[in-house]
Write a protein that holds these residues in place. Sequence first.
Motif, PDB file in Angstrom:
ATOM      1  N   ASP A 140      -9.942   4.719   9.750  1.00  0.00           N
ATOM      2  CA  ASP A 140      -8.697   5.342   9.274  1.00  0.00           C
ATOM      3  C   ASP A 140      -7.965   4.437   8.292  1.00  0.00           C
ATOM      4  O   ASP A 140      -7.461   4.888   7.255  1.00  0.00           O
ATOM      5  N   MET A 141      -7.876   3.150   8.606  1.00  0.00           N
ATOM      6  CA  MET A 141      -7.184   2.232   7.701  1.00  0.00           C
ATOM      7  C   MET A 141      -7.947   2.069   6.382  1.00  0.00           C
ATOM      8  O   MET A 141      -7.331   1.962   5.308  1.00  0.00           O
ATOM      9  N   LYS A 170      -9.790   4.380   4.991  1.00  0.00           N
ATOM     10  CA  LYS A 170      -9.566   5.625   4.244  1.00  0.00           C
ATOM     11  C   LYS A 170      -8.207   5.603   3.563  1.00  0.00           C
ATOM     12  O   LYS A 170      -8.065   6.022   2.405  1.00  0.00           O
ATOM     13  N   GLU A 171      -7.196   5.100   4.270  1.00  0.00           N
ATOM     14  CA  GLU A 171      -5.858   5.013   3.681  1.00  0.00           C
ATOM     15  C   GLU A 171      -5.850   4.123   2.443  1.00  0.00           C
ATOM     16  O   GLU A 171      -5.156   4.401   1.455  1.00  0.00           O
ATOM     17  N   ARG A 172      -6.627   3.041   2.482  1.00  0.00           N
ATOM     18  CA  ARG A 172      -6.667   2.112   1.346  1.00  0.00           C
ATOM     19  C   ARG A 172      -7.697   2.508   0.304  1.00  0.00           C
ATOM     20  O   ARG A 172      -7.729   1.926  -0.791  1.00  0.00           O
ATOM     21  N   GLY A 173      -8.580   3.443   0.660  1.00  0.00           N
ATOM     22  CA  GLY A 173      -9.633   3.843  -0.262  1.00  0.00           C
ATOM     23  C   GLY A 173     -10.711   2.804  -0.443  1.00  0.00           C
ATOM     24  O   GLY A 173     -11.252   2.627  -1.541  1.00  0.00           O
ATOM     25  N   PRO A 175      -4.735   1.692  15.328  1.00  0.00           N
ATOM     26  CA  PRO A 175      -5.489   2.440  14.302  1.00  0.00           C
ATOM     27  C   PRO A 175      -6.937   1.981  14.248  1.00  0.00           C
ATOM     28  O   PRO A 175      -7.255   0.830  14.557  1.00  0.00           O
ATOM     29  N   LEU A 226     -12.541  -3.486   4.264  1.00  0.00           N
ATOM     30  CA  LEU A 226     -11.224  -3.552   4.899  1.00  0.00           C
ATOM     31  C   LEU A 226     -11.152  -4.708   5.881  1.00  0.00           C
ATOM     32  O   LEU A 226     -10.161  -5.458   5.901  1.00  0.00           O
TER      33      LEU A 226
END
Length: 559
Positions: A379-380, A382-385, A375, A391
């Motif tokens: 993308d990661m 975005k998943e966590r906001g 990943p 991140l």
Amino acid sequence: MTLDLVVRNGTVVDGSGGPRVRADVAVADGRIVAIGKIDEQGREEIDAEGHIVAPGFVDAHTHMDAQVFWDELGSTSCFHGVTTAIMGNCGFTLAPAPPEHRALVVSNIERAEDISAEALAQGVDWTWSTFGEYLDAVEARPNGINYACSIGHSALRIWAMGDRAFTDTATPAEIDVMARELRSALAAGAAGFSTSRQLTHVTADDRAVASRQASWDEVVALVEVMAKAGHGGFQLAPETHHRDPAGMADYERRLRELALATGVTVSYGVIGGKTTEFIDETAALGGHIYGLTHCRGVSEVQSFKTSMRFDILSEWMEVRSRPLDEQRRLLQDPEVRARLVHAAHHGDYGDARGDNSKPNYGELRVIRSAYLPNPTVADMAKERGVDPVELMIDLALEEDFDVFYQQFFGLENDEQMVALLRNPNTAMTFSDSGAHVRSIIDSSIQSHLLAYWVRERGLLTLEEAVEMMTSRPARIWKLNDRGMLREGYAADITIFDPETVAPSLPSVAHDLPGGSPRLFQKAEGYKATIVNGQIFMRDGEPTQARAGQLLRAAGATRH
């Protein structure tokens, strides 16, 4: 005949590209003496049932010229089925180097190798001046794998010119001095001559490496020495003419004329989105020219335990210069984090083509698998906001800094990659092992080829993959008794499980002289690696055997 070793019940893929066969392999006195059904018992036996028995892999683009003096194993190439490494590439070598010029030679390589002058001083016992004496020093070491070595242009210029090698054009007399030492090196067994004309190759104090100051006439004169000697390959880090088609066309014209006029074998990296069009056209005209390819795409691996792209920024330097425990505390401070995130997005990273370009979070990968697609940071995040830089900090803290980020450059698509690998004018052998030790971990590309392109994707056959890692690079460098399983050939053999072979996840080892860190990567699925008839690796771990040899070119004489 008494057999030293018999490998039984395996499936032999012999490196020729021909179909696999079930057979035993018998070894005596470091050589393969029989392939087929072997009735006689050996002093040692390996049961290779369910495994592939292949030639040891030939890694033809490494930079282990210094590492060989403190690392008997040839790590981490040794964990990936490699039995022979070619070093002395891109013009970077530790010889020739008279005592008064050693500091200049070190300054020429320490940035490219990413090994400090202090570590080199602790790890290398300089017992040589000439290149022939350097080869003697390598040969005297206990080595797990075989080595062949080219003489580097930068050290050769320093030999003839001293500090002027970094600034001036050589005089005819100085070119004669270089030519004499090159002839002597070839007579002593040098595999060839290498140079760099690449803009990114600079010294620790930001000077162009010495070879970049050479005129093309100087390069031609030195390659002609090999033509007259009748052996030696020419490896180069090519000229880069960004947004200059005329300059690139002139460079290719000069290189083609050199290859055709001298008949010397030419090789260079075809990586980062490059094509083989020029190579194929030159080969069709009769040139002996080859591209050295990669099977994963050139990348940089970042880690808080080694180096990050952010380290160039002053706000990050304040944090990253501290021990990891202090970094952990600071990275948990909201005010410090806010400054770091802002600097990461808005700081000055310098030349976008250089060492310190800004991270691309849409391409920067979080390494969760050592060979499958991973990943992206974007993308990661975005998943966590959260912000991408947040991140990266969060993951580092959550995983005790044992997380790695991988940035690819000029990545080929599947069709391009497979075509590149299958091209008969290429060999899959561009690991750079021994260089960029805190940011590149490509000594695992042999395992990646087998795990990803053969097993997971099914886009290459096992026979194709083995050939491009064995007989092809051996042929380029004229290793005439290696790269295939044949009676009479050196018993360099790797045995692996095709269902499990793969790179392991990377780690960090503090095993450079003085304890400095480097990236480290083992592998899974290798049952044994045999070097000159002795079992060197067993189930992924080294034995006490150190049967590696210095492979001197034919006709060489010891000094």
